[in-house]
Write a protein that holds these residues in place. Structure first.
Motif, short mmCIF file in Angstrom:
data_model
loop_
_atom_site.label_atom_id
_atom_site.label_comp_id
_atom_site.label_asym_id
_atom_site.label_seq_id
_atom_site.Cartn_x
_atom_site.Cartn_y
_atom_site.Cartn_z
N LEU A 1 13.86 0.26 -22.10
CA LEU A 1 13.81 1.68 -22.40
C LEU A 1 14.00 2.46 -21.12
CD1 LEU A 1 13.28 3.68 -24.74
CD2 LEU A 1 10.91 3.76 -23.99
N VAL A 2 14.87 3.47 -21.15
CA VAL A 2 15.06 4.35 -20.02
C VAL A 2 14.72 5.76 -20.47
CG1 VAL A 2 16.77 5.41 -18.50
CG2 VAL A 2 16.81 2.96 -18.89
N ILE A 3 13.95 6.48 -19.67
CA ILE A 3 13.59 7.84 -20.01
C ILE A 3 14.58 8.78 -19.34
CG2 ILE A 3 11.75 9.56 -19.92
CD1 ILE A 3 11.18 7.05 -21.61
N ASP B 1 0.82 -1.20 0.00
CA ASP B 1 0.00 0.00 0.00
C ASP B 1 0.86 1.25 0.00
OD1 ASP B 1 -2.30 -1.53 0.08
OD2 ASP B 1 -2.32 -1.62 2.27
N THR B 2 1.96 1.21 0.75
CA THR B 2 2.87 2.37 0.77
C THR B 2 3.45 2.64 -0.61
OG1 THR B 2 3.46 1.89 3.06
CG2 THR B 2 4.94 3.32 1.83
N PHE B 3 3.85 1.57 -1.32
CA PHE B 3 4.41 1.77 -2.65
C PHE B 3 3.41 2.45 -3.57
CE2 PHE B 3 7.46 -1.96 -2.00
CZ PHE B 3 8.47 -1.10 -1.60
N HIS B 4 2.09 2.25 -3.36
CA HIS B 4 1.10 2.90 -4.19
C HIS B 4 1.16 4.41 -4.06
CE1 HIS B 4 -1.30 0.00 -6.34
NE2 HIS B 4 -1.36 -0.79 -5.29
N LEU B 5 1.69 4.90 -2.93
CA LEU B 5 1.82 6.34 -2.75
C LEU B 5 2.83 6.94 -3.71
CD1 LEU B 5 1.83 6.51 1.16
CD2 LEU B 5 -0.07 7.04 -0.39
N PHE B 6 3.80 6.11 -4.15
CA PHE B 6 4.89 6.62 -4.97
C PHE B 6 4.76 6.23 -6.43
CE2 PHE B 6 6.53 5.45 -0.71
CZ PHE B 6 6.51 6.72 -0.20
N SER B 7 3.86 5.34 -6.78
CA SER B 7 3.67 4.91 -8.16
C SER B 7 2.23 4.48 -8.34
CB SER B 7 4.61 3.74 -8.49
OG SER B 7 4.33 3.26 -9.78
N LYS B 8 1.53 5.03 -9.32
CA LYS B 8 0.13 4.73 -9.52
C LYS B 8 -0.08 3.29 -9.94
CE LYS B 8 -1.20 9.47 -10.75
NZ LYS B 8 -1.75 10.34 -11.78
N VAL B 9 0.85 2.81 -10.74
CA VAL B 9 0.73 1.43 -11.20
C VAL B 9 2.04 0.72 -10.94
CG1 VAL B 9 0.31 -0.09 -13.17
CG2 VAL B 9 -0.86 2.11 -13.02
N GLY C 1 5.80 -0.10 -12.27
CA GLY C 1 5.09 -0.43 -13.49
C GLY C 1 5.01 0.70 -14.48
N LEU C 2 5.15 1.97 -14.03
CA LEU C 2 5.10 3.10 -14.95
C LEU C 2 6.45 3.41 -15.56
CD1 LEU C 2 2.72 5.65 -13.16
CD2 LEU C 2 2.26 4.25 -15.18
N ASP C 3 7.52 3.18 -14.83
CA ASP C 3 8.87 3.52 -15.30
C ASP C 3 9.78 2.32 -15.11
OD1 ASP C 3 11.36 4.52 -15.89
OD2 ASP C 3 11.09 6.38 -14.77
N PRO C 4 10.05 1.56 -16.16
CA PRO C 4 10.84 0.33 -16.01
C PRO C 4 12.30 0.56 -15.69
CG PRO C 4 10.38 0.78 -18.32
CD PRO C 4 9.57 1.76 -17.53
N SER C 5 12.75 1.83 -15.67
CA SER C 5 14.13 2.09 -15.25
C SER C 5 14.27 2.13 -13.74
CB SER C 5 14.61 3.41 -15.83
OG SER C 5 14.00 4.52 -15.17
N LYS C 6 13.15 2.07 -13.03
CA LYS C 6 13.16 2.18 -11.57
C LYS C 6 12.91 0.83 -10.90
CE LYS C 6 11.36 6.92 -11.18
NZ LYS C 6 10.25 7.74 -10.63
N LEU C 7 13.63 0.60 -9.84
CA LEU C 7 13.40 -0.53 -8.94
C LEU C 7 13.10 0.04 -7.57
CD1 LEU C 7 13.53 -3.68 -8.66
CD2 LEU C 7 15.83 -3.32 -7.76
N LEU C 8 11.87 -0.15 -7.08
CA LEU C 8 11.48 0.35 -5.77
C LEU C 8 11.94 -0.61 -4.68
CD1 LEU C 8 9.39 1.61 -7.89
CD2 LEU C 8 7.91 1.96 -5.92
N PHE C 9 12.28 -0.04 -3.52
CA PHE C 9 12.70 -0.89 -2.41
C PHE C 9 12.04 -0.43 -1.12
CE2 PHE C 9 16.00 2.44 -2.65
CZ PHE C 9 15.99 2.93 -1.36
N GLY C 10 11.91 -1.36 -0.19
CA GLY C 10 11.46 -1.06 1.16
C GLY C 10 12.31 -1.84 2.14
N GLY C 11 12.78 -1.17 3.18
CA GLY C 11 13.66 -1.81 4.15
C GLY C 11 13.27 -1.47 5.58
N GLU C 12 13.58 -2.37 6.47
CA GLU C 12 13.31 -2.19 7.89
C GLU C 12 14.46 -2.78 8.69
OE1 GLU C 12 9.30 -2.90 10.09
OE2 GLU C 12 10.40 -4.80 10.13
#
Length: 392
Positions: free
Chosen positions: A38-40, A15-23, A123-134
């Motif tokens: 493809l990288v923008i 749910d948190t990741f949805h705050l930073f990327s719509k899809v 899912g919107l920008d394939p050049s990005k890899l999202l991460f979450g850490g604790e």
């Protein structure tokens, strides 16, 4: 300033990741291979292939750009030290099948620190890899716990962060020697509240961006004997401490305009077959000089790093309308191998006005450690004056 907020429990980070990327692609990633075709970058498409290799509760073990490995060592993960020293007693996520516990490199069972580290592709920008850490809650006191990304030392030369100019890793001040060795480590502290940090090569840029954390993190850049890194640090961690962090990693083609240029003034060179100094440049003319010779060559430099570059020759002619004959040939020569890496002819009609400097660029790929020349061969038929050659 860094955005501070209370993150939800780790289990609801989708749910948190949805705050930073719509899809986004919502799934936990164990051992994954993500390919981006493809990288923008800077508003236009830069065609490169990016591949992230990650492992949940380990880190990003490798990033490939156009098949070239960019990371080394443990890649991106967590690391910590009870004493503040750089040694094998440090705890790390760089142990496979660790069960979500950071243990020392030595495989000792203490000290240790629970952690979680997961990844999801944007899912919107394939050049990005999202991460979450604790990290935590901690049962031990640690002098420091941080999240470094270790990059190839022979690939990356520069770094920067929000609002900063471009810096060179070789200009970072000395910090300490690796314990038990005479190997120096150099550390630059960009301070707290930084949102992103970049490591930059002539070809590729990797940016690590924080989108949220429960504690401000300091940003460091380290020139280590084995790596060059960008590193966000929680600082000291006490017993009972717990913290979360979210963000993303993005790989792009490096914008050539941000890189420092090498400038070779033609009139200061000693490498000429024909011509003479003429004010701020070096010139040849039809009355005094033999066609087919080099008005400038050299400088036999090894200062150009491996990868994609462009040599820009700043030149003028006296007559730009008599015909459209070729007047000069611009060459990038590999003096190490005796090979012309790239060349182009410049015709009279390409000059915009008489006695006005024009820039003509020659793209080339530089081999690592080779000695290069930037040569101007005069075909004849016109007065030609060259001011300089600029290499980016």
């Amino acid at each position: 300033m860094l955005l501070l907020f209370k993150l939800p429990p780790f289990e609801s980070w989708a749910d948190t990741f949805h705050l930073f990327s719509k899809v986004i692609m919502l799934k936990q990633l164990s051992r994954i291979f993500i390919a981006s075709l493809l990288v923008i970058e800077s508003g236009h498409a830069a065609a490169i292939t990016v591949q992230f290799i990650t492992e949940t509760n380990y880190g990003v073990s490798q990033i490939y750009a156009d098949g070239k490995a960019l990371l080394t060592g443990c890649g991106l993960g967590f690391i910590g030290s009870a004493t503040g020293e750089d040694n094998f007693n440090n705890i790390t996520t760089c142990n496979h099948n660790n069960g979500g516990i950071m243990f020392p490199f030595t495989q000792a069972q203490t000290p240790n620190l629970p952690f979680k580290l997961q990844f999801v592709q944007d899912g919107l920008d394939p050049s990005k890899l999202l991460f979450g850490g604790e990290i935590g809650p901690s049962a031990y006191n640690f002098a420091t716990v941080s999240m470094p990304m270790d990059a190839q030392k022979d690939v990356f030369q520069y770094y920067r962060f929000a609002g900063s100019p471009l810096y060179k890793y070789t200009d970072i001040p000395f910090a300490y020697y690796v314990p038990g060795t005479n190997k120096p480590v150099y550390v630059a502290n960009a301070g707290g509240g930084q949102v992103w940090g970049e490591i930059i090569s002539p070809d590729y840029t990797i940016r690590v961006t924080l989108t949220g954390t429960t504690k401000p993190m300091n940003l460091f850049f380290v020139n280590h004997p084995d790596t060059r890194n960008v590193e966000f640090s929680f600082g000291g961690v006490n017993i009972g401490y717990q913290a979360n962090v979210t963000g993303y990693i993005q790989v792009t083609k490096t914008d050539p305009s941000i890189l420092p240029a090498l400038t070779f003034q033609t009139e200061e060179s000693t490498y000429h077959q024909i011509g003479r100094q003429d004010g701020d440049g070096w010139s040849v003319n039809v009355a005094s000089d033999a066609a087919g010779q080099y008005l400038n060559y050299g400088p036999y430099t090894t200062a150009v790093s491996a990868g994609n570059h462009s040599a820009t020759f700043t030149v003028m002619a006296d007559n730009v309308s008599a015909d459209n004959n070729a007047l000069i040939v611009l060459e990038v020569n590999d003096a190490t191998t005796g090979t012309v890496l790239a060349s182009r002819q410049v015709r009279r009609g390409e000059f915009t006005a008489a006695f006005t400097y024009n820039d003509f660029s020659v793209p080339f790929v530089s081999p690592a450690g080779h000695t290069l020349e930037f040569r101007t061969r005069w075909i004849g038929g016109s007065y030609i004056k060259q001011d300089k050659v600029t290499v980016r």
